[in-house]
Design a protein around this motif. Sequence first.
Motif, short mmCIF file in Angstrom:
data_model
loop_
_atom_site.label_atom_id
_atom_site.label_comp_id
_atom_site.label_asym_id
_atom_site.label_seq_id
_atom_site.Cartn_x
_atom_site.Cartn_y
_atom_site.Cartn_z
N SER A 44 0.88 -1.17 0.00
CA SER A 44 0.00 0.00 0.00
C SER A 44 0.91 1.22 0.00
N ILE A 45 0.79 2.07 -1.02
CA ILE A 45 1.78 3.12 -1.27
C ILE A 45 1.11 4.49 -1.24
N ASP A 46 1.76 5.43 -0.55
CA ASP A 46 1.37 6.84 -0.62
C ASP A 46 2.50 7.61 -1.27
N LEU A 47 2.17 8.31 -2.35
CA LEU A 47 3.14 9.15 -3.06
C LEU A 47 2.96 10.59 -2.62
N TYR A 48 4.00 11.18 -2.06
CA TYR A 48 3.97 12.56 -1.60
C TYR A 48 4.58 13.48 -2.65
N GLU A 49 3.95 14.62 -2.86
CA GLU A 49 4.43 15.57 -3.86
C GLU A 49 4.32 17.00 -3.32
N ARG A 50 5.39 17.78 -3.49
CA ARG A 50 5.40 19.16 -3.01
C ARG A 50 4.47 20.05 -3.82
N MET A 51 4.33 19.78 -5.11
CA MET A 51 3.42 20.54 -5.96
C MET A 51 1.99 20.03 -5.80
N PRO A 52 1.00 20.85 -6.12
CA PRO A 52 -0.37 20.36 -6.09
C PRO A 52 -0.65 19.30 -7.16
N ALA A 53 0.19 19.26 -8.20
CA ALA A 53 0.02 18.31 -9.30
C ALA A 53 1.20 17.34 -9.34
N PRO A 54 0.99 16.13 -9.82
CA PRO A 54 2.09 15.15 -9.92
C PRO A 54 2.92 15.34 -11.18
N PHE A 55 3.86 14.42 -11.38
CA PHE A 55 4.68 14.24 -12.59
C PHE A 55 6.00 15.00 -12.60
N GLY A 56 6.27 15.84 -11.60
CA GLY A 56 7.60 16.40 -11.43
C GLY A 56 8.24 16.96 -12.67
N LEU A 57 9.36 16.37 -13.06
CA LEU A 57 10.15 16.85 -14.19
C LEU A 57 9.35 16.90 -15.48
N GLN A 84 -3.65 0.35 -5.36
CA GLN A 84 -2.65 0.22 -4.28
C GLN A 84 -1.89 1.51 -4.01
N VAL A 85 -2.05 2.52 -4.87
CA VAL A 85 -1.26 3.75 -4.73
C VAL A 85 -2.19 4.94 -4.54
N ARG A 86 -1.75 5.87 -3.70
CA ARG A 86 -2.53 7.06 -3.39
C ARG A 86 -1.61 8.27 -3.52
N LEU A 87 -2.09 9.34 -4.14
CA LEU A 87 -1.33 10.58 -4.28
C LEU A 87 -1.73 11.56 -3.18
N LEU A 88 -0.73 12.13 -2.52
CA LEU A 88 -0.94 13.20 -1.54
C LEU A 88 -0.07 14.37 -1.96
N GLY A 89 -0.70 15.36 -2.60
CA GLY A 89 0.04 16.48 -3.17
C GLY A 89 -0.05 17.74 -2.33
N ASN A 90 0.75 18.74 -2.73
CA ASN A 90 0.84 20.02 -2.04
C ASN A 90 1.34 19.85 -0.60
N PHE A 428 -4.00 19.26 1.34
CA PHE A 428 -3.38 18.29 0.43
C PHE A 428 -4.31 17.96 -0.73
N THR A 429 -3.72 17.71 -1.88
CA THR A 429 -4.47 17.32 -3.07
C THR A 429 -4.36 15.81 -3.27
N THR A 430 -5.20 15.29 -4.14
CA THR A 430 -5.30 13.85 -4.35
C THR A 430 -5.25 13.52 -5.84
N TRP A 431 -5.24 12.24 -6.15
CA TRP A 431 -5.26 11.81 -7.56
C TRP A 431 -6.58 12.24 -8.22
N TYR A 435 -7.31 14.85 -11.59
CA TYR A 435 -8.25 14.71 -12.70
C TYR A 435 -9.08 15.99 -12.85
N ARG A 436 -9.45 16.60 -11.73
CA ARG A 436 -10.21 17.86 -11.81
C ARG A 436 -9.35 18.99 -12.37
N LEU A 437 -8.09 19.08 -11.91
CA LEU A 437 -7.20 20.12 -12.43
C LEU A 437 -6.91 19.89 -13.90
#
Length: 470
Positions: A44-57, A84-90, A428-431, A435-437
Amino acid sequence: MTEQSAAASGDAQAARPLRIAIVGAGPAGIYAADALMKSDADVSIDLYERMPAPFGLIRYGVAPDHPRIKGIITALHKVLDKEQVRLLGNIDYGTDITLDDLRRFYDAVIFSTGANADRALDIPGIDLDGSFGAADFVSWYDGHPDVPRTWPLDAEKVAVLGVGNVALDVARVLAKTGDELLPTEIPPNVYEGLKSNKALEVHVFGRRGPAQAKFTPLELRELDHSPTIEVIVAPEDIDYDEGSEAARRHSKQVDMVANTLEQWAIRDQGNRPHKLFLHFFESPAEIVGDADGKVIGLRTERTELDGTGNVKGTGVIKDWDIQAVYRAVGYLSQNITNLPFDDQAGTVPNEAGRVLADEDADGKARFMPATYVTGWIKRGPVGLIGHTKGDANETVACLLADADAFVSAPEPELDAVTAFLEAKGVPFTTWQGWYRLDAHERALGEPEGRERVKVVEREDMLRASEPHKV
């Protein structure tokens, strides 16, 4: 930890999925998540991201006129769509959540924070007004929310130092017109800036020769596709020694780059309005400024091949009429709170992804418990985006080999960490929020026939994402 407590910890983990946090939701982090999910482990994975949106580079480091590279997002999407994966952004690691916090909620942590700063170039004048880092410029034209909204583009003659793909991206964006880039996803402030760009000449400088350039063949050829850019290579810059010829024989890419440069050196010069010069065997020695501290020139030393593919200085100095200089000599990762850091290499010391803590009295490596790295923070900012897959596979293999010895997280429940973030007031933002952004940005582009228009302001991104708490 005693054998008995380790066994108890292992039994607790066996009754539930292995909880893993990945800090950094760019390609490296997402590839790590993919490798974990493709393993036999229950995760079970949580992906943390400093930006409100994923994908980095991919979102904030790739030139907007590279839809082919941005197509990688399609593959990354499929990973983040898995249950199995969850995004937690911002969420800013070190401020909103710490390593100690993560250990409360996860059995192991992988850091994949990448590299987003400019490597230093130690020459006189590097700090003059009009001397810029390529990474800062890339962040501006890619609509990064944490950089200024305007960029000074009043120089008619511009230098780019470096012969890698980032240097080509910077040179190409500087040489193109704003209208050429308008069909891409660039936001309005970037279009307005590029529309007023005064650059007529862009000079790219490399201290070695054509066989040592780090361009990929496709990136190089793309320079010549613009109807407004005349690419110029001086015939005297086409030179090879034994080391260079060996490099061409052993690498198809090196040979293709050299062939393209040779063809450009012998062709007649056309009349396209913007000139993009590729200079080889010119080593930047000094950025020249005026009494007010503004860039007015670049001084280089001519070099020559030494037989091995390396170069030596000739003592021949040349001054170039230049009003702005961009250094594209490499990216540099930034220190991660609570982790060891090699300032010179710009990496977290590690062995195969396991973070090194120190050495014991016998010189044997000791590792931080359940702490790993992958991507550029692991090996440095070299290679293409796809190369991070190998990093991820190696790191994940080590993590899974160590899993039996992990101390079970005290609060592994899915809602424990979200309750923690809510209590701190972190929006925090989510996956689902992505989709909304994504839909919002596509809607902004639709009236103009564009795929999307990127939203720049963090608050606007949050509003469109509808985070859990604002």
